[in-house]
Scaffold this motif. Sequence first.
Motif, PDB file in Angstrom:
ATOM      1  N   UNK A  48       0.770  -1.198  -0.025  1.00 19.52           N
ATOM      2  CA  UNK A  48      -0.017  -0.055   0.152  1.00 19.52           C
ATOM      3  C   UNK A  48       1.023   1.239  -0.090  1.00 19.52           C
ATOM      4  N   UNK A  49       0.313   2.126  -0.717  1.00 19.51           N
ATOM      5  CA  UNK A  49       1.282   3.444  -0.955  1.00 19.51           C
ATOM      6  C   UNK A  49       0.870   4.647  -0.320  1.00 19.51           C
ATOM      7  N   UNK A  50       1.542   5.748  -0.241  1.00 19.82           N
ATOM      8  CA  UNK A  50       1.430   7.122   0.530  1.00 19.82           C
ATOM      9  C   UNK A  50       2.381   7.613   1.171  1.00 19.82           C
ATOM     10  N   UNK A  51       2.412   8.704   1.628  1.00 19.82           N
ATOM     11  CA  UNK A  51       3.588   9.199   2.576  1.00 19.82           C
ATOM     12  C   UNK A  51       4.479   9.998   1.866  1.00 19.82           C
ATOM     13  N   UNK A  52       4.775  10.011   0.536  1.00 18.19           N
ATOM     14  CA  UNK A  52       5.872  10.933  -0.178  1.00 18.19           C
ATOM     15  C   UNK A  52       5.351  12.207   0.157  1.00 18.19           C
ATOM     16  N   UNK A  53       6.148  13.197   0.136  1.00 18.14           N
ATOM     17  CA  UNK A  53       5.929  14.606  -0.059  1.00 18.14           C
ATOM     18  C   UNK A  53       5.266  14.984  -1.225  1.00 18.14           C
ATOM     19  N   UNK A  54       4.237  15.573  -1.384  1.00 14.39           N
ATOM     20  CA  UNK A  54       3.234  15.756  -2.635  1.00 14.39           C
ATOM     21  C   UNK A  54       4.147  16.703  -3.729  1.00 14.39           C
ATOM     22  N   UNK A  55       4.534  17.705  -3.000  1.00 16.43           N
ATOM     23  CA  UNK A  55       5.461  18.454  -4.039  1.00 16.43           C
ATOM     24  C   UNK A  55       6.553  17.947  -4.578  1.00 16.43           C
ATOM     25  N   UNK A  56       7.234  17.280  -3.855  1.00 17.14           N
ATOM     26  CA  UNK A  56       8.461  16.594  -4.462  1.00 17.14           C
ATOM     27  C   UNK A  56       8.061  15.447  -5.106  1.00 17.14           C
ATOM     28  N   UNK A  57       7.043  14.559  -5.195  1.00 19.58           N
ATOM     29  CA  UNK A  57       6.483  13.557  -5.753  1.00 19.58           C
ATOM     30  C   UNK A  57       5.926  14.213  -7.186  1.00 19.58           C
ATOM     31  N   UNK A  58       5.512  15.382  -7.449  1.00 20.31           N
ATOM     32  CA  UNK A  58       4.994  16.028  -8.313  1.00 20.31           C
ATOM     33  C   UNK A  58       6.269  16.237  -9.209  1.00 20.31           C
ATOM     34  N   UNK A  59       7.300  16.953  -8.582  1.00 18.10           N
ATOM     35  CA  UNK A  59       8.582  17.091  -9.464  1.00 18.10           C
ATOM     36  C   UNK A  59       9.349  16.011  -9.876  1.00 18.10           C
ATOM     37  N   UNK A  60       9.227  14.850  -9.140  1.00 18.66           N
ATOM     38  CA  UNK A  60       9.980  13.735  -9.578  1.00 18.66           C
ATOM     39  C   UNK A  60       9.345  13.153 -10.613  1.00 18.66           C
ATOM     40  N   UNK A  61       7.726  13.160 -10.646  1.00 19.78           N
ATOM     41  CA  UNK A  61       7.255  12.440 -11.781  1.00 19.78           C
ATOM     42  C   UNK A  61       7.299  13.292 -13.140  1.00 19.78           C
ATOM     43  N   UNK A  62       7.294  14.736 -12.775  1.00 17.76           N
ATOM     44  CA  UNK A  62       7.544  15.375 -13.861  1.00 17.76           C
ATOM     45  C   UNK A  62       9.059  14.994 -14.598  1.00 17.76           C
ATOM     46  N   UNK A  63       9.905  14.973 -13.714  1.00 20.16           N
ATOM     47  CA  UNK A  63      11.288  14.513 -14.260  1.00 20.16           C
ATOM     48  C   UNK A  63      11.287  13.332 -15.123  1.00 20.16           C
ATOM     49  N   UNK A  64      10.430  12.417 -14.606  1.00 20.30           N
ATOM     50  CA  UNK A  64      10.339  11.014 -15.203  1.00 20.30           C
ATOM     51  C   UNK A  64       9.577  10.904 -16.761  1.00 20.30           C
ATOM     52  N   UNK A  65       8.788  12.179 -17.075  1.00 24.83           N
ATOM     53  CA  UNK A  65       8.316  11.963 -18.229  1.00 24.83           C
ATOM     54  C   UNK A  65       9.086  11.959 -19.399  1.00 24.83           C
ATOM     55  N   UNK A  66       8.750  11.143 -20.177  1.00 24.92           N
ATOM     56  CA  UNK A  66       9.601  10.663 -21.380  1.00 24.92           C
ATOM     57  C   UNK A  66      10.994  10.290 -21.335  1.00 24.92           C
ATOM     58  N   UNK A  67      11.128   9.525 -20.173  1.00 26.17           N
ATOM     59  CA  UNK A  67      12.503   9.248 -19.872  1.00 26.17           C
ATOM     60  C   UNK A  67      12.317   7.905 -18.914  1.00 26.17           C
ATOM     61  N   UNK A  68      13.445   7.297 -18.568  1.00 26.30           N
ATOM     62  CA  UNK A  68      13.535   6.149 -17.815  1.00 26.30           C
ATOM     63  C   UNK A  68      13.952   6.514 -16.388  1.00 26.30           C
ATOM     64  N   UNK A  69      13.771   5.774 -15.537  1.00 25.90           N
ATOM     65  CA  UNK A  69      13.993   6.007 -14.131  1.00 25.90           C
ATOM     66  C   UNK A  69      15.470   5.964 -13.775  1.00 25.90           C
ATOM     67  N   UNK A  70      16.045   5.495 -14.705  1.00 33.27           N
ATOM     68  CA  UNK A  70      17.595   5.288 -14.749  1.00 33.27           C
ATOM     69  C   UNK A  70      18.108   6.783 -14.881  1.00 33.27           C
ATOM     70  N   UNK A  71      17.350   7.426 -15.931  1.00 36.04           N
ATOM     71  CA  UNK A  71      17.960   8.637 -16.191  1.00 36.04           C
ATOM     72  C   UNK A  71      17.179   9.824 -15.187  1.00 36.04           C
ATOM     73  N   UNK A  72      16.052   9.622 -14.687  1.00 36.24           N
ATOM     74  CA  UNK A  72      15.335  10.795 -13.878  1.00 36.24           C
ATOM     75  C   UNK A  72      15.785  10.653 -12.513  1.00 36.24           C
ATOM     76  N   UNK A  73      16.209   9.685 -11.951  1.00 38.38           N
ATOM     77  CA  UNK A  73      16.499   9.396 -10.574  1.00 38.38           C
ATOM     78  C   UNK A  73      17.667  10.286 -10.358  1.00 38.38           C
ATOM     79  N   UNK A  74      18.905  10.205 -10.992  1.00 34.86           N
ATOM     80  CA  UNK A  74      20.059  11.119 -10.732  1.00 34.86           C
ATOM     81  C   UNK A  74      19.666  12.624 -10.834  1.00 34.86           C
TER      82      UNK A  74
END
Length: 273
Positions: A48-74
């Motif tokens: 079950x999920x939840x608990x991430x900071x909402x704004x940081x989660x939003x930023x993280x997901x924007x970074x992941x758009x059109x790319x892989x986690x391998x690229x977006x995580x750094x």
Amino acid sequence: MPDDPEPAENISGGAAGGGTAAEFAPGEAATRAEAVVDRLGELYWRKTYGGQDAFECLVRTILSQNTSDVASQPAHDALVDRYGGERTDLAESLAGADRSALAETISPAGLHNQKSARIIDIAELVLEEWGSAAAFDEYVREGDPDDVRERLLAMNGVGPKTADCVLLFAGGRPGVFPVDTHVHRIYRRLGVAPADADHEAVRAVLEREVPAEKCGFGHTATIQFGREYCEARTPACLDGLDECPLSDVCDRVGVDPDTGRVVDPAEAAPDEE
């Protein structure tokens, strides 16, 4: 259940991204979609999920758009190192960021000029409407989910998958099944959703037919399955049906193991459906 069998590379971030291992009472699945998700839960994990900071989660997901986690995580890690901090309001910090400096910081994620502009715009909007990242986080967790989704979708650069990831990973909302390219491909290929369904139509099927408490891990486990078995061009079944753990529940729409032909389900000839 293992303590946390989910890999850190997944969009939810594994153990670091929150969520807790969960058990669900055994029984017959009410729908084919639920049966698939149950099988994936046995293959990978149930959380079950939840608990991430909402704004940081939003930023993280924007970074992941059109790319892989391998690229977006750094890119995410570099952004947090430069603009975050224990006592820092990330929205305030990013709203005042120099766009070119932010673009350089997140360059590993690709489309860095476009994404930096979006992130700054959204940070400014969050401060204007909610006053702080903390207040925005409270809104995502406690606001009416339909209203929250609508407000997220109104933000520049935020599409349905991004909005749903924020609702799931930050808000901990049950019944949210984000649809990325893996989810969109796999459930049409399985025959669970119509072959010509768009992302929102696939989401509607899954959120209707998968119990609310199973939607979260259904999303993340499907992504893992897509990476390991059901790739867009080379699904495992091309090497033999016994190579795929879901072959017995799959219609293989658009995939012909005998000829090796693989097309998007929407392009499959009628006799392949």
